[in-house]
Scaffold this motif. Structure first.
Motif, short mmCIF file in Angstrom:
data_model
loop_
_atom_site.label_atom_id
_atom_site.label_comp_id
_atom_site.label_asym_id
_atom_site.label_seq_id
_atom_site.Cartn_x
_atom_site.Cartn_y
_atom_site.Cartn_z
N GLU A 155 10.04 -2.98 4.24
CA GLU A 155 9.88 -3.39 5.63
C GLU A 155 10.16 -2.22 6.57
OE1 GLU A 155 12.05 -6.71 8.12
OE2 GLU A 155 11.29 -7.51 6.22
N ARG A 156 11.24 -1.50 6.30
CA ARG A 156 11.61 -0.35 7.15
C ARG A 156 10.56 0.77 7.07
NH1 ARG A 156 17.46 0.69 8.47
NH2 ARG A 156 16.69 2.83 8.39
N VAL A 157 10.07 1.03 5.86
CA VAL A 157 9.07 2.08 5.68
C VAL A 157 7.77 1.69 6.38
CG1 VAL A 157 7.62 3.25 3.95
CG2 VAL A 157 10.07 3.00 3.56
N SER A 158 7.38 0.42 6.29
CA SER A 158 6.17 -0.06 6.94
C SER A 158 6.26 0.17 8.45
CB SER A 158 5.97 -1.54 6.62
OG SER A 158 4.79 -2.02 7.23
N GLN A 159 7.41 -0.15 9.04
CA GLN A 159 7.61 0.07 10.49
C GLN A 159 7.57 1.57 10.82
OE1 GLN A 159 11.31 -1.83 11.39
NE2 GLN A 159 10.45 -3.92 11.27
N ALA A 160 8.23 2.39 10.01
CA ALA A 160 8.28 3.83 10.27
C ALA A 160 6.88 4.44 10.19
CB ALA A 160 9.20 4.52 9.26
N MET B 105 -1.16 7.20 1.76
CA MET B 105 -1.81 7.01 3.06
C MET B 105 -2.86 5.89 3.00
SD MET B 105 -0.30 9.00 5.14
CE MET B 105 -1.38 8.88 6.54
N GLU B 106 -2.50 4.79 2.39
CA GLU B 106 -3.38 3.63 2.27
C GLU B 106 -2.86 2.52 3.18
OE1 GLU B 106 -6.17 3.16 0.34
OE2 GLU B 106 -6.07 5.27 -0.24
N PRO B 107 -3.75 1.66 3.70
CA PRO B 107 -3.27 0.56 4.56
C PRO B 107 -2.55 -0.53 3.76
CG PRO B 107 -5.68 0.52 4.37
CD PRO B 107 -5.20 1.75 3.68
N GLU B 108 -2.88 -0.67 2.47
CA GLU B 108 -2.24 -1.67 1.61
C GLU B 108 -1.59 -0.95 0.44
OE1 GLU B 108 -2.14 -5.11 1.87
OE2 GLU B 108 -3.08 -4.92 3.85
N ILE B 109 -0.29 -1.15 0.31
CA ILE B 109 0.46 -0.53 -0.79
C ILE B 109 1.28 -1.61 -1.47
CG2 ILE B 109 2.24 1.14 -1.41
CD1 ILE B 109 1.37 2.80 0.96
N SER B 110 1.28 -1.57 -2.82
CA SER B 110 2.07 -2.52 -3.60
C SER B 110 3.14 -1.74 -4.36
CB SER B 110 1.16 -3.27 -4.57
OG SER B 110 1.93 -4.15 -5.36
N VAL B 111 4.38 -2.21 -4.26
CA VAL B 111 5.52 -1.55 -4.91
C VAL B 111 6.00 -2.45 -6.03
CG1 VAL B 111 7.85 -0.69 -4.58
CG2 VAL B 111 6.18 -0.43 -2.76
N GLN B 112 6.30 -1.85 -7.16
CA GLN B 112 6.81 -2.58 -8.30
C GLN B 112 8.26 -2.18 -8.53
OE1 GLN B 112 4.41 -1.85 -11.76
NE2 GLN B 112 4.87 -3.83 -12.67
N CYS B 113 9.14 -3.15 -8.83
CA CYS B 113 10.56 -2.84 -9.00
C CYS B 113 11.17 -3.76 -10.05
CB CYS B 113 11.28 -3.00 -7.66
SG CYS B 113 11.33 -4.71 -7.07
N PHE C 269 2.02 6.93 12.44
CA PHE C 269 0.57 7.12 12.35
C PHE C 269 -0.22 6.19 13.28
CE2 PHE C 269 2.20 8.19 8.02
CZ PHE C 269 2.02 9.55 8.13
N GLN C 270 0.44 5.29 14.00
CA GLN C 270 -0.20 4.30 14.87
C GLN C 270 -1.27 3.49 14.12
OE1 GLN C 270 0.70 7.32 16.60
NE2 GLN C 270 2.30 6.02 17.45
N LYS C 271 -1.04 3.25 12.87
CA LYS C 271 -1.92 2.42 12.06
C LYS C 271 -1.02 1.47 11.27
CE LYS C 271 -5.63 5.71 11.20
NZ LYS C 271 -6.35 6.46 10.19
N PRO C 272 -1.45 0.22 11.13
CA PRO C 272 -0.61 -0.70 10.35
C PRO C 272 -0.67 -0.34 8.86
CG PRO C 272 -2.65 -1.79 11.01
CD PRO C 272 -2.63 -0.44 11.68
#
Length: 179
Positions: A152-157, A131-139, A162-165
């Motif tokens: 991108e899809r998760v960010s939109q969902a 539940m953070e506004p900035e998340i970094s994913v490693q792959c 939550f009506q928060k970017p």
């Protein structure tokens, strides 16, 4: 009346009476001594019996406690062995589950559609947990396109929910290809 000397028969009779009296007194005194000795014997015997009974009870109590301690030690050892067996079995089950999961993950990554769905769900789960506004994913570098699309899809969902970017970015520090 003048006292006349006693003849031999009277002296003998008087002596016999005195001997009988002394004998009777001696018998009564002997009876008294015997009764007193019996009483003292019974008192001493009761004292010794009581003392030995207490000693026996103390020994019995000590041995009972010792047996109880030994029983508890044996129970504790048995419980510990059972716990160790459970832990070993649990570890074996976990090891087999991990092996099975590794195999399944390798199979899932070969099916692109299924793999993309799993990656998206994992990123979504992580986003909900953090539940953070900035998340970094490693792959892995090989999964870069799939992870970018899923992020991108998760960010939109998350923004809709939550009506928060929520900005989900993919790190350029790639995981090793073996993972």
């Amino acid at each position: 009346m003048a006292a006349r000397p006693l003849d031999d028969q009277e002296v003998l009779s008087e002596m016999n009476k005195m001997v009988a009296f002394i004998k009777q007194e001696a018998l009564e005194k002997a009876r008294e001594i015997k009764v007193k000795a019996d009483e003292e014997f019974n008192i001493e015997k009761a004292k010794i019996v009581r003392q030995e009974s207490l000693n026996i009870e103390a020994v019995f109590e000590r041995k009972t406690k010792q047996a109880e301690v030994q029983k508890r030690i044996a129970q504790s050892n048995h419980i510990n062995k059972a716990r160790l067996r459970v832990l070993q079995e649990r570890q074996q089950v976990l090891d087999s589950l991990f092996d099975e999961a590794r195999t399944l993950i390798q199979n899932v990554s070969s099916d692109q559609d299924k793999y993309a769905s799993v990656v998206e769900k994992l990123i979504l789960q992580g986003a909900y947990s953090l539940m953070e506004p900035e998340i970094s994913v490693q792959c892995r570098e090989a999964d870069l396109d799939i992870v970018n699309f899923a992020a991108e899809r998760v960010s939109q969902a998350c923004q809709e929910k939550f009506q928060k970017p929520m900005n989900i970015s993919v790190s350029e520090d790639y995981l090793p290809a073996s993972r």
